[in-house]
Design a protein around this motif. Structure first.
Motif, mmCIF file in Angstrom:
data_model
loop_
_atom_site.group_PDB
_atom_site.id
_atom_site.type_symbol
_atom_site.label_atom_id
_atom_site.label_comp_id
_atom_site.label_asym_id
_atom_site.label_seq_id
_atom_site.Cartn_x
_atom_site.Cartn_y
_atom_site.Cartn_z
ATOM 1 N N GLN A 56 31.168 53.000 56.055
ATOM 2 C CA GLN A 56 31.806 52.456 54.845
ATOM 3 C C GLN A 56 32.465 51.107 55.161
ATOM 4 O OE1 GLN A 56 34.241 55.883 54.116
ATOM 5 N NE2 GLN A 56 32.933 56.652 52.465
ATOM 6 N N HIS A 57 33.193 51.036 56.278
ATOM 7 C CA HIS A 57 33.817 49.769 56.671
ATOM 8 C C HIS A 57 32.755 48.693 56.878
ATOM 9 C CE1 HIS A 57 37.814 51.288 56.846
ATOM 10 N NE2 HIS A 57 37.597 52.122 57.853
ATOM 11 N N ILE A 58 31.679 49.064 57.554
ATOM 12 C CA ILE A 58 30.624 48.085 57.844
ATOM 13 C C ILE A 58 30.015 47.539 56.547
ATOM 14 C CG2 ILE A 58 28.318 47.780 58.873
ATOM 15 C CD1 ILE A 58 29.213 49.962 60.983
ATOM 16 N N THR A 59 29.683 48.435 55.615
ATOM 17 C CA THR A 59 29.056 47.945 54.380
ATOM 18 C C THR A 59 30.044 47.111 53.562
ATOM 19 O OG1 THR A 59 29.497 50.058 53.298
ATOM 20 C CG2 THR A 59 27.300 49.749 54.180
ATOM 21 N N ARG A 60 31.308 47.529 53.527
ATOM 22 C CA ARG A 60 32.296 46.746 52.764
ATOM 23 C C ARG A 60 32.472 45.352 53.375
ATOM 24 N NH1 ARG A 60 35.792 51.711 52.175
ATOM 25 N NH2 ARG A 60 34.956 52.683 50.296
ATOM 26 N N CYS A 61 32.573 45.305 54.684
ATOM 27 C CA CYS A 61 32.752 43.993 55.337
ATOM 28 C C CYS A 61 31.500 43.127 55.140
ATOM 29 C CB CYS A 61 33.015 44.167 56.838
ATOM 30 S SG CYS A 61 34.622 44.922 57.191
ATOM 31 N N CYS A 62 30.328 43.722 55.315
ATOM 32 C CA CYS A 62 29.087 42.950 55.151
ATOM 33 C C CYS A 62 28.928 42.472 53.710
ATOM 34 C CB CYS A 62 27.880 43.774 55.587
ATOM 35 S SG CYS A 62 27.768 43.913 57.375
ATOM 36 N N SER A 63 29.361 43.315 52.768
ATOM 37 C CA SER A 63 29.347 42.917 51.362
ATOM 38 C C SER A 63 30.249 41.706 51.155
ATOM 39 C CB SER A 63 29.875 44.063 50.507
ATOM 40 O OG SER A 63 28.858 44.625 49.751
ATOM 41 N N GLN A 64 31.439 41.813 51.724
ATOM 42 C CA GLN A 64 32.425 40.740 51.566
ATOM 43 C C GLN A 64 31.884 39.403 52.100
ATOM 44 O OE1 GLN A 64 36.124 41.761 53.563
ATOM 45 N NE2 GLN A 64 36.735 39.587 53.654
ATOM 46 N N PHE A 65 31.235 39.445 53.268
ATOM 47 C CA PHE A 65 30.724 38.215 53.873
ATOM 48 C C PHE A 65 29.258 37.936 53.519
ATOM 49 C CE2 PHE A 65 34.383 39.322 56.466
ATOM 50 C CZ PHE A 65 35.034 38.093 56.569
ATOM 51 N N LYS A 66 28.686 38.821 52.697
ATOM 52 C CA LYS A 66 27.273 38.706 52.292
ATOM 53 C C LYS A 66 26.339 38.572 53.500
ATOM 54 C CE LYS A 66 28.137 37.383 47.601
ATOM 55 N NZ LYS A 66 29.165 38.451 47.513
ATOM 56 N N VAL A 67 26.586 39.426 54.488
ATOM 57 C CA VAL A 67 25.733 39.458 55.683
ATOM 58 C C VAL A 67 24.811 40.682 55.606
ATOM 59 C CG1 VAL A 67 25.711 39.795 58.189
ATOM 60 C CG2 VAL A 67 27.382 38.235 57.148
ATOM 61 N N PRO A 68 23.509 40.491 55.715
ATOM 62 C CA PRO A 68 22.574 41.620 55.632
ATOM 63 C C PRO A 68 22.763 42.681 56.716
ATOM 64 C CG PRO A 68 21.391 39.584 55.304
ATOM 65 C CD PRO A 68 22.794 39.195 55.751
ATOM 66 N N ILE A 69 22.506 43.925 56.323
ATOM 67 C CA ILE A 69 22.562 45.084 57.212
ATOM 68 C C ILE A 69 21.138 45.581 57.461
ATOM 69 C CG2 ILE A 69 23.156 47.556 57.262
ATOM 70 C CD1 ILE A 69 25.669 46.844 55.625
ATOM 71 N N TYR A 70 20.771 45.763 58.744
ATOM 72 C CA TYR A 70 19.465 46.317 59.096
ATOM 73 C C TYR A 70 19.668 47.631 59.832
ATOM 74 C CZ TYR A 70 17.849 41.727 57.757
ATOM 75 O OH TYR A 70 17.592 40.590 57.028
ATOM 76 N N PRO A 71 19.517 48.766 59.127
ATOM 77 C CA PRO A 71 19.717 50.057 59.790
ATOM 78 C C PRO A 71 18.656 50.276 60.885
ATOM 79 C CG PRO A 71 19.664 50.308 57.388
ATOM 80 C CD PRO A 71 19.150 48.941 57.710
ATOM 81 N N PHE A 72 19.081 50.910 61.987
ATOM 82 C CA PHE A 72 18.216 51.095 63.162
ATOM 83 C C PHE A 72 18.373 52.508 63.714
ATOM 84 C CE2 PHE A 72 16.956 50.806 67.584
ATOM 85 C CZ PHE A 72 15.959 49.836 67.624
ATOM 86 N N GLY A 73 17.252 53.225 63.875
ATOM 87 C CA GLY A 73 17.281 54.571 64.464
ATOM 88 C C GLY A 73 16.945 54.497 65.943
ATOM 89 N N VAL A 74 15.641 54.655 66.262
ATOM 90 C CA VAL A 74 15.207 54.379 67.636
ATOM 91 C C VAL A 74 14.081 53.347 67.671
ATOM 92 C CG1 VAL A 74 15.939 56.497 68.785
ATOM 93 C CG2 VAL A 74 13.759 56.478 67.561
#
Lengths: 457, 457
Positions: A56-74
């Motif tokens: 939740q913190h990561i998505t909120r911060c990335c939203s705030q700075f408009k930085v894309p998130i790339y989810p990674f498993g293995v």
């Protein structure tokens, strides 16, 4: 972007531990690619959440700075899903790898997204249970849900979408939702579960999954049947499906692939088109199903059929099949692997596979055909020289022709690997106006395009 | 609104024949209600499209005049789905009732939305095929897809969502899309098919469905097993599910309901909690499954178990079960029927049904319990006096308590009937933040709220 990422990391540091945020070159490199031929791009940083609150913190911060998130498993994707092809951060779920609950009474389990397939399998075995979605790779359950993965058992047990009962998902704005309930079925509201499974991280980050599990069948019989031609083998598959025999697995491996399997797994299988099959059920039911199958197969000139009910022999049989892609990588050192992934109505399958073989021969590329033919899904595993411009061109042309063949017959460009970046160019042709609807849904839930942007669309 | 509807009809008349548009009082009346207790509201007009083009004209005209569209099949809904509770038009699909294509090779059929379940069944029988979703009512396939209907065979064959391969849907803006492909599985783009099935006409009008069909099983055995208590019967169900016996149907009918069935269908069944069960498969497999089931049932004090493999006897058995709701309506003339519809994880099922029985007794309302217990889904069929304010109040309170019980245990407020207007008040509690996401999707695809407005939300 450099000052943005610095500010983002500064903001994230308020909530996460130092060790959860890294810009280490080796780690950036490791998160720049998947198992396929797609060009790597390094993320600006890699973040390791430990729980839903962190996400939740990561998505909120990335939203705030408009930085894309790339989810990674293995990183076992085959279509570039995890590659940060715009400047952004990779969110690695390997620290969220707990099996939260095993509930044998309700036949469900709760897992974090970083749990891998074999990790779950090992734990479930203690309870006499198993999870039936088995892609070749030891992928994470989160990744498998994101791409709607399937595998050899799908003909009987369904895809990831059929086996995810509900998920906890953190949306782009930091809101957390449950996509479904624990009930076996529901007619309550929109089927968000089906929408989020297969959405490839473009609508949110999966932070927990509730999965259906099954009792290990009382009796299992696995077998291999060889045929003079792939065409006859596929016709035999269709006849078994039409007869309604409840087959649990039904896989084709062509001559070239048998050769690779023999070399890699040190086996001595006859170099003929081969169906790998499996039945689950009670003892007398299986005997009757096997006898009926044998009879149907003989109508298509089956040259040999053998069954194994011994567990070790069965496991060896399926391990050989599961290692097929790695067998090719091993057999063609220095070359890159491309795997096609179309799925068609079964009446077109035999001709589609003949067409695929013809294309391989015309382009003169090394490779073979394998697939979950009980679902109408097959793969060409083709090996190309990444330094030879013409081979790259040929590999891409071949993929395009195979996809066009499937789409013209009411099929899909990807049966189980997903769109990522590799299948983007076919989306308009496959979906037509429906693609506009998909874009509208994406826009509604991720207006700033921070969730795995430029994938699917 | 009166001038608007006049202008709308004038505009529609440019595209449709006069006979396709009516304001006849009898027809308005007939389209004002469903089979349930929900208050009727008459539409301003009833429109009968003949094909997809007609539906496109209707949605475009309604969009232009901002007049709501209420899709109508045959009105067998139990939660008010088809009721025009705002001034608008009813779109009746009874003229779109063609079976477009039967494709036995690919085991799929294409039908128009107005085709009914028994109409399809009759035609499929000629090909040795059947469609496995069987709600009690002879609903249209369009209506069944709209509510994600299910039935007695769902424990083996799945719900409508599992059996719709793709649909043609006309959206609020008149655009026509395909929600999927003809392939058995796909990882290509968002799963619109799963989203539109169960969206209750709030996102668009279904104009064609491609459905999975199955070969009629080689052997079918149906049976009835009686138990001293409903609780023991349900525990027996759970043990069969956990043992992984591939049961095709597993239904509970309690003592009160057996009484109604006996009266309505002129039968003489023993007045005990009864499980109606069915197995599909090969001969020897069935024999072993039945023997194992009998053994498991005896652990829960099963008082009697009988099997029928004769077709006529089996049909009679299931007809009795399917007519149960009508048996109650017939047995309690002058009263109105309310049917609850919760679905829970199976471990809670026995207690949930005991709780439901207790509530019926406390409120002193006539009714009984029945349900698709193999899925964890059960119904209270309760009959209340619509002129007795206190009984109405009691019926509603009872429904609320049964729903609350299910939601507190991770279940759903509706397993198969849908939300309509009847289950709207439980949506926030069941879905939490996910309801906001559903609203966002609705807003994205139907910004003017013309598609079956005020349903679900």
């Amino acid at each position: 972007m450099e000052t943005t990422i610095t500010s983002l990391i500064e903001e994230l540091s308020k909530y996460l531990e130092t060790a959860q945020i890294t810009q280490n070159e080796t780690l950036l490199e490791q998160h720049s690619k998947d198992e396929s031929y797609h060009a790597p791009h390094k993320p600006l940083a890699v973040i390791f959440p430990k729980d839903t609150t962190d996400v939740q913190h990561i998505t909120r911060c990335c939203s705030q700075f408009k930085v894309p998130i790339y989810p990674f498993g293995v990183g076992t994707s085959l279509e570039g899903h995890v590659i940060p092809n715009q400047p952004g951060i990779s969110v690695d779920f390997s620290l969220m790898n707990n099996i939260v609950e095993i509930n044998p009474e309700d036949l469900i389990v709760r897992v974090q997204p970083g749990v891998t397939r074999t990790q779950l399998e090992k734990e479930l075995k203690k309870y006499g249970l198993f999870f039936p979605v088995d892609p070749g790779a030891d992928a994470t359950l989160g990744g498998m849900a994101a791409t709607n993965a399937s595998g050899t058992l799908t003909v009987k047990y369904g895809t990831m979408r059929d086996n995810v009962r509900t998920m906890e998902v953190v949306l782009a704005n930091g809101t957390t939702i449950q996509t479904g309930t624990k009930a076996a079925k529901s007619s309550s509201g929109y089927h968000l579960n089906g929408l989020f499974v297969g959405s490839e991280g473009t609508l949110g980050c999966i932070t927990e999954l509730t999965l259906k599990v099954f009792g290990i069948p009382e009796h299992i019989a696995a077998g291999r049947a060889t045929f003079p031609t792939v065409h006859q083998a596929i016709e035999a598959v269709v006849s078994v499906l039409q007869a309604g025999i409840p087959i649990a697995r039904m896989e084709i491996v062509d001559e070239d692939s048998i050769l690779q399997v023999n070399q890699y797994s040190e086996l001595d299988l006859s170099i003929e088109p081969t169906l790998f099959i499996e039945f689950h059920g009670n003892k007398s039911g299986l005997a009757e199903d096997m006898a009926f199958t044998e009879q149907l197969f003989s109508d298509f000139d089956c040259t040999n059929i053998t069954f194994e009910s011994d567990t070790a022999a069965r496991n060896q049989l399926w391990e050989a099949r599961h290692n097929l892609a790695y067998a090719y990588v091993h057999g063609y050192k220095g070359r890159k692997m491309m795997i096609t992934d179309v799925c068609l109505p079964i009446s077109y399958l035999a001709d589609a596979i003949s067409h695929a073989r013809l294309m391989l021969d015309i382009y003169g590329l090394p490779g073979g055909i394998t697939g979950h033919v009980g679902d109408g899904n097959f793969h060409i595993v083709l090996m190309f020289d990444p330094h030879d411009e013409q081979e790259i061109q040929f590999a891409q042309e071949l993929n395009e022709k195979v996809v066009a063949y499937a789409l013209e017959r009411g099929g899909t460009c990807t049966g189980e690997h997903g769109v990522g970046t590799g299948k983007k160019k076919y989306q308009q042709q496959e979906h037509g106006e429906a693609l506009t609807v998909m874009r509208q849904l994406k826009q509604a839930l991720d207006p700033d395009q921070i969730m795995n942007p430029n994938k699917i669309f």
